[in-house]
Write a protein that holds these residues in place. Sequence first.
Motif, PDB file in Angstrom:
ATOM      1  N   LYS A   3       0.761  -1.187  -0.015  1.00 28.29           N
ATOM      2  CA  LYS A   3       0.109  -0.084   0.051  1.00 28.29           C
ATOM      3  C   LYS A   3       0.768   1.170   0.002  1.00 28.29           C
ATOM      4  CE  LYS A   3      -0.558   0.130   4.940  1.00 28.29           C
ATOM      5  NZ  LYS A   3      -1.557  -0.004   6.298  1.00 28.29           N
ATOM      6  N   THR A  30      -7.533  -4.939  -5.927  1.00 27.92           N
ATOM      7  CA  THR A  30      -7.590  -3.921  -6.546  1.00 27.92           C
ATOM      8  C   THR A  30      -6.992  -4.045  -7.816  1.00 27.92           C
ATOM      9  OG1 THR A  30      -7.242  -2.812  -4.409  1.00 27.92           O
ATOM     10  CG2 THR A  30      -6.908  -1.506  -6.367  1.00 27.92           C
ATOM     11  N   SER A  33      -6.845   2.249  -8.649  1.00 28.91           N
ATOM     12  CA  SER A  33      -7.247   3.340  -7.841  1.00 28.91           C
ATOM     13  C   SER A  33      -6.982   4.818  -8.297  1.00 28.91           C
ATOM     14  CB  SER A  33      -6.509   3.256  -6.342  1.00 28.91           C
ATOM     15  OG  SER A  33      -5.286   3.323  -6.323  1.00 28.91           O
ATOM     16  N   ALA A  58     -11.632   3.562  -5.636  1.00 24.53           N
ATOM     17  CA  ALA A  58     -10.947   2.645  -6.424  1.00 24.53           C
ATOM     18  C   ALA A  58     -12.009   1.583  -7.078  1.00 24.53           C
ATOM     19  CB  ALA A  58      -9.867   1.754  -5.580  1.00 24.53           C
ATOM     20  N   GLY A  60     -12.143  -2.850  -8.240  1.00 20.40           N
ATOM     21  CA  GLY A  60     -11.304  -4.248  -8.413  1.00 20.40           C
ATOM     22  C   GLY A  60     -12.270  -5.264  -8.580  1.00 20.40           C
ATOM     23  N   VAL A  86     -10.991   1.742   1.944  1.00 21.61           N
ATOM     24  CA  VAL A  86     -10.602   1.869   0.349  1.00 21.61           C
ATOM     25  C   VAL A  86      -9.157   2.643   0.549  1.00 21.61           C
ATOM     26  CG1 VAL A  86     -10.753   2.683  -1.864  1.00 21.61           C
ATOM     27  CG2 VAL A  86     -12.879   1.714  -0.375  1.00 21.61           C
ATOM     28  N   HIS A  88      -5.048   3.387  -1.583  1.00 25.95           N
ATOM     29  CA  HIS A  88      -4.224   2.678  -2.649  1.00 25.95           C
ATOM     30  C   HIS A  88      -3.370   1.449  -2.098  1.00 25.95           C
ATOM     31  CE1 HIS A  88      -5.057   6.377  -4.844  1.00 25.95           C
ATOM     32  NE2 HIS A  88      -4.135   7.067  -3.905  1.00 25.95           N
ATOM     33  N   ASP A  90      -3.265  -2.968  -2.784  1.00 28.16           N
ATOM     34  CA  ASP A  90      -3.454  -4.146  -3.738  1.00 28.16           C
ATOM     35  C   ASP A  90      -4.825  -5.041  -3.275  1.00 28.16           C
ATOM     36  OD1 ASP A  90      -1.981  -5.776  -2.028  1.00 28.16           O
ATOM     37  OD2 ASP A  90      -0.258  -5.550  -3.243  1.00 28.16           O
ATOM     38  N   THR A  91      -5.166  -5.004  -1.765  1.00 23.19           N
ATOM     39  CA  THR A  91      -6.079  -5.769  -1.481  1.00 23.19           C
ATOM     40  C   THR A  91      -6.800  -4.867  -0.406  1.00 23.19           C
ATOM     41  OG1 THR A  91      -4.679  -7.914  -1.667  1.00 23.19           O
ATOM     42  CG2 THR A  91      -6.766  -7.984  -0.121  1.00 23.19           C
ATOM     43  N   LEU A  92      -8.084  -4.832  -0.719  1.00 18.63           N
ATOM     44  CA  LEU A  92      -9.093  -4.101   0.055  1.00 18.63           C
ATOM     45  C   LEU A  92     -10.320  -4.971   0.826  1.00 18.63           C
ATOM     46  CD1 LEU A  92      -9.818  -1.360  -2.405  1.00 18.63           C
ATOM     47  CD2 LEU A  92      -8.025  -1.188  -0.610  1.00 18.63           C
ATOM     48  N   TYR A  99     -19.632  -0.490  -1.279  1.00 18.14           N
ATOM     49  CA  TYR A  99     -19.176  -0.845  -2.991  1.00 18.14           C
ATOM     50  C   TYR A  99     -20.448  -0.917  -3.587  1.00 18.14           C
ATOM     51  CZ  TYR A  99     -21.176  -5.553  -1.761  1.00 18.14           C
ATOM     52  OH  TYR A  99     -21.931  -6.624  -1.356  1.00 18.14           O
ATOM     53  N   ALA A 112     -13.323   3.429 -11.418  1.00 18.86           N
ATOM     54  CA  ALA A 112     -12.523   3.763 -10.398  1.00 18.86           C
ATOM     55  C   ALA A 112     -12.836   4.859  -9.818  1.00 18.86           C
ATOM     56  CB  ALA A 112     -11.074   3.439 -10.617  1.00 18.86           C
TER      57      ALA A 112
END
Length: 334
Positions: A3, A30, A33, A58, A60, A86, A88, A90-92, A99, A112
């Motif tokens: 992140k 993700t 973003s 973001a 994904g 949420v 920056h 790679d996994t949220l 959402y 995004a």
Amino acid sequence: MRKITVSNKQVEIVKDEKPVVKPSYVLVRTRYSVISPGTELTIIENSKNEPITLGYSAMGVVEEAGGGITDVKRGDLVAVYGAPYVQHADTLLVPKTLYAKVPENIEPKEAALGGIGAIAIHALRIAKLQFGETAVVVGLGLLGQMIAKIADAASYNVITYDLHEERSNMVKENTRIKAFSSAEEMKAEIVRSTNGNGADAVLLCAGGKRSPLTHQSLEWIRNKGKVVIVGDIEPDFPRHLMFSKEAELLISRAGGPGRYDKVYEAEAIDYPYGFVRWTEGRNLSEYIRLVSERRIDVSAFVKDEISFNEAASAYAELVNKQSVTLTKLINFSG
């Protein structure tokens, strides 16, 4: 997982533990973003020793859906909004209230921008405009331009202003929206298009301390008109103008009802639809609808794409407010 954080004004990529799915949440891998220059550059400028994770908008792919999730499944695309869920990263891990499912006809990059869209929609709801009324949008960064597009889609008479000609020229690509880089020319257009009555609402999307824009905005509105503070601007309203017009001064807080409410966000408990019609999650879904039905065109906002590894150095380029680059999309697969 990786992140992006900032401390002492230094942006860097760090590693953290990958979150684990839980009931009423989805685990999202993700894809893109969006950097929000107004918010994130302010955070960077004010950062101290304690690391802060950047990002809030973001999209994904759902990796796993927790218990109680019925509207999406593994493999579905979703737009997601709202820090700290949420980022920056790679996994949220995102609650079901934050959402919106992304249909196949939407370009993932455009999805995004959902967080920006939700904030823009909420700002217009705060203004409480009616069909055909005049909205003035001041400050044509990413958020200001998004508000102008959505206001135009709602059939308001939209007049915009930014000190920098490059930004106002971007808006002129939509011929229905009037754009100016001269305050005097903009004021003349307000007089012309409202028969001298003044705008119904001015939405201030600029930043600054003790900005003269707050004073000027009262001159641009009609009797009993509204001024909505959207950007990071410090109010400095003279009483005599407020009194003479009985002006309504409002502030728009992020993406809508639910923001900063731990019950709505952390516990993923939605507000009753009949009592709170528009929440931040429903505003996010509404942005997705606008893009899906081609009621707004946001393609100009998603042209500048960088890889995740380049992200730490990308912020410096966004400081230049004369640039037509309003944001940068971070590609997590690049």
